[in-house]
Design an enzyme around this catalytic site. Structure first.
Site, PDB file in Angstrom:
ATOM      1  N   GLU A   1      -6.702  -1.529  -6.554  1.00 35.80           N
ATOM      2  CA  GLU A   1      -5.856  -0.674  -7.383  1.00 35.80           C
ATOM      3  C   GLU A   1      -4.867  -1.565  -8.136  1.00 35.80           C
ATOM      4  O   GLU A   1      -4.091  -2.301  -7.519  1.00 35.80           O
ATOM      5  CB  GLU A   1      -5.108   0.334  -6.517  1.00 35.80           C
ATOM      6  CG  GLU A   1      -6.012   1.366  -5.870  1.00 35.80           C
ATOM      7  CD  GLU A   1      -5.277   2.325  -4.952  1.00 35.80           C
ATOM      8  OE1 GLU A   1      -5.619   3.511  -4.940  1.00 35.80           O
ATOM      9  OE2 GLU A   1      -4.351   1.866  -4.234  1.00 35.80           O
TER      10      GLU A   1
ATOM     11  N   SER B   1       0.814  -1.212   0.000  1.00 34.49           N
ATOM     12  CA  SER B   1       0.000   0.000   0.000  1.00 34.49           C
ATOM     13  C   SER B   1       0.845   1.259   0.000  1.00 34.49           C
ATOM     14  O   SER B   1       0.320   2.351  -0.211  1.00 34.49           O
ATOM     15  CB  SER B   1      -0.914   0.020   1.238  1.00 34.49           C
ATOM     16  OG  SER B   1      -0.145   0.022   2.427  1.00 34.49           O
TER      17      SER B   1
ATOM     18  N   ASN C   1      -4.420   6.725  -1.386  1.00 34.62           N
ATOM     19  CA  ASN C   1      -3.571   7.309  -0.346  1.00 34.62           C
ATOM     20  C   ASN C   1      -2.874   8.579  -0.802  1.00 34.62           C
ATOM     21  O   ASN C   1      -2.395   9.356   0.036  1.00 34.62           O
ATOM     22  CB  ASN C   1      -2.544   6.288   0.134  1.00 34.62           C
ATOM     23  CG  ASN C   1      -3.160   5.288   1.089  1.00 34.62           C
ATOM     24  OD1 ASN C   1      -4.095   5.607   1.812  1.00 34.62           O
ATOM     25  ND2 ASN C   1      -2.644   4.063   1.086  1.00 34.62           N
TER      26      ASN C   1
ATOM     27  N   HIS D   1      -3.424  -3.879  -5.187  1.00 41.97           N
ATOM     28  CA  HIS D   1      -3.656  -3.340  -3.853  1.00 41.97           C
ATOM     29  C   HIS D   1      -5.117  -3.523  -3.456  1.00 41.97           C
ATOM     30  O   HIS D   1      -5.991  -2.764  -3.895  1.00 41.97           O
ATOM     31  CB  HIS D   1      -3.265  -1.868  -3.796  1.00 41.97           C
ATOM     32  CG  HIS D   1      -3.471  -1.256  -2.451  1.00 41.97           C
ATOM     33  ND1 HIS D   1      -3.843   0.057  -2.264  1.00 41.97           N
ATOM     34  CD2 HIS D   1      -3.362  -1.788  -1.193  1.00 41.97           C
ATOM     35  CE1 HIS D   1      -3.963   0.306  -0.977  1.00 41.97           C
ATOM     36  NE2 HIS D   1      -3.679  -0.794  -0.305  1.00 41.97           N
TER      37      HIS D   1
END
Length: 523
Positions: A156, A123, A194, A144
């Site tokens: 992802e 991540s 993120n 991910h």
């Protein structure tokens, strides 16, 4: 490009919570699944844990008993990497340490065939770096998953510098065949979620540091006005302050300390103090027996004091707040004037003999601000439950009470915060829009995939692209310019992509869409 065939084995390396979840997803999708962990006995324990997960699905009626039995027959624990030979896909979910992962995949290449797809569930680490030592880096991708992997739909699919497009396509189609919603992105710090999510936390923490409002009030405004499921203070208490700060610091470091991603000193002090959130009994808020529920600042009702205006004049275009005119009429307020969202978004709501109300990011900030009250952005002014107001310097109490009463007549709770540029929701949304447009321009992901990732990955009520369509890039640009003037240094410097989109709108590209959205809101 087809997905990995169901008959072909999928292997998972690392049997923690995420590894078990990924194994369950592949298993339910019909693959033979092999589990490996370097710690002796862990693979067998993981098989038992995944089996127990399947048992619970049967108990809840989400899986047939026969399907459970068949899945368990396809689940195998292996004691060494050699047991993964013949796999069509290997997904790694081990410790977030680049050196450990690089060595693992170098060892895997000695075992699996050249057509085996290799994937990391990292991540925070660079997919490109992990693949750097591989003999065949083209078959390496990031996959991910979000925790819990069996429940959350987003995956992802990350292409590193050397990833072959065919490998990314295979990973994408496999995730989709597993019932997930995959999005494509390039290997950027934080990937999509993120990276783009940083302002949701950072702007709230900065407002707290500036004493613009307390944590409970900021959370309440972002929930009640912005439509977010949780506020950033309560959410980071749930995640863990140490975990959230580590992600922020990782992205900041990876971007070579770009000021747009600067961590929060206030959050860092929490981590230093061991106040990590729910797991430690105290974070931004206290937890445990006897802990008081944090309450936001909410203004007392004005109606009983006759402070709720019954007449307003709308001057010009209210932009993203154009729907307020119709809502005020429905609430029995006489509304005169207004162009219902067809101008430049610099309009105001005037209470005769009282305050002038401007949407955050518009209106005067220097001189002539007495009697000015700003109101925050809302995802939907009709359905929102709370609105934040901010009186400018020199604005009297009677003017503020009139503004409070006006929004209370609409059935909204009202929180008053300090006079800060961009207020709460407006600055958060403007920053999200800016980062998203910049990421799209840099080839990180399409705006559609960014929106999908933010809605599914972190439960945003709307993706940044959708927000941009609702409010207009020109308005978001105005908010950031105001913030940049107040806080020079780069954090709020608008991206080239946002400036370009705003210029296109100025030429007529988005005004019609924004006006239509305003009309649907009741204007």
């Amino acid at each position: 490009m087809a997905a990995v065939a169901h008959r072909r084995p999928v292997s998972v390396v690392g049997t923690g919570t995420m590894g078990q979840g990924i194994a369950q997803v592949a298993l339910v999708a019909g693959h033979p699944v092999r589990l490996y962990d370097a710690a002796p006995g862990r693979s067998g324990e993981a098989v038992s844990a995944v089996t127990a997960r399947l048992d619970r699905l049967v108990e809840k009626g989400r899986l047939e008993a026969a399907g459970r039995d068949e899945a368990v027959r396809r689940l195998t624990a292996v004691d060494d990497l050699a047991g993964l030979a013949g796999s069509a896909l290997v997904v790694e979910a081990v410790l977030e340490d680049a050196a450990v992962k690089r060595q693992l995949f170098a060892d895997l290449e000695k075992v699996v065939a050249d057509d085996c797809l290799l994937a990391t569930n990292t991540s925070s680490l660079a997919v490109t770096e992990i693949a750097g030592a591989l003999r065949l880096p083209g078959r390496f991708v990031g996959l991910h998953f979000f925790n819990p992997a069996p429940l959350l739909p987003l995956v992802e699919v990350v292409s590193g510098y050397a990833t072959d497009p065919a490998a990314a396509d295979l990973a994408y189609e496999t995730a989709r065949a597993w019932g997930k919603t995959p999005v494509r992105c390039s290997d950027t710090p934080g990937f999509i979620v993120n990276r783009i999510a940083r302002p949701f936390y950072a702007e709230a923490f900065r407002l707290h540091e500036e004493r613009a409002a307390d944590a409970a009030t900021i959370d309440a405004v972002l929930r009640g006005s912005g439509g977010f499921r949780m506020g950033p203070f309560e959410l980071t208490d749930l995640i863990g302050q140490d975990v959230n700060e580590a992600v922020t610091r990782s992205v900041w470091d990876a971007f070579f300390h770009d000021p747009k991603f600067t961590p929060s000193l206030a959050q860092h002090r929490l981590v230093q103090a061991g106040r990590l959130g729910r797991k430690s009994g105290h974070g931004w808020f206290p937890y445990g027996d006897g802990a008081a529920k944090p309450e936001p600042r909410t203004e007392a009702p004005c109606e009983a004091h006759g402070d709720a205006p019954r007449e307003v004049v709308v001057h010009g275009d209210l932009g993203p707040a154009a729907g307020l005119a119709g809502l005020l009429r429905e609430a029995g307020v006489e509304v005169r004037g207004g162009r219902d969202g067809r101008g430049d978004g610099a309009g105001e709501i005037e209470v005769p003999g009282g305050p002038r109300l401007f949407l955050a990011g518009t209106g005067p900030r220097e001189g002539g601000t007495a009697g000015v009250v700003r109101f925050d952005l809302a995802l939907d002014y009709r359905s929102c439950t709370r609105v934040a107001l901010s009186p400018a310097d020199g604005t009297g109490e009677s003017d503020l009470r009139a503004a409070v009463g006006l929004f209370q007549r609409l059935g909204k709770e009202v929180s008053v915060i300090a006079d800060v540029p961009g207020m709460v929701v407006a600055r958060t949304v403007a920053m999200l829009i800016d980062l998203a447009l910049d990421a799209e321009a840099c080839g990180v992901a399409s705006l559609q995939d960014i929106d999908t990732a933010m809605r599914l990955g972190v439960n945003y009520p709307a993706g940044p692209g959708e927000w941009c369509t609702r409010v207009g890039a020109g308005w978001a640009l105005g908010v950031l310019r105001e913030l940049h003037e107040e806080h020079p240094g780069g954090r709020y410097a608008p991206s080239r992509a946002l400036r370009g989109r705003a210029a296109a709108e100025g030429a007529g590209g988005a005004v019609g869409a924004r006006s239509a959205g305003a009309a649907e809101d009741g204007s």
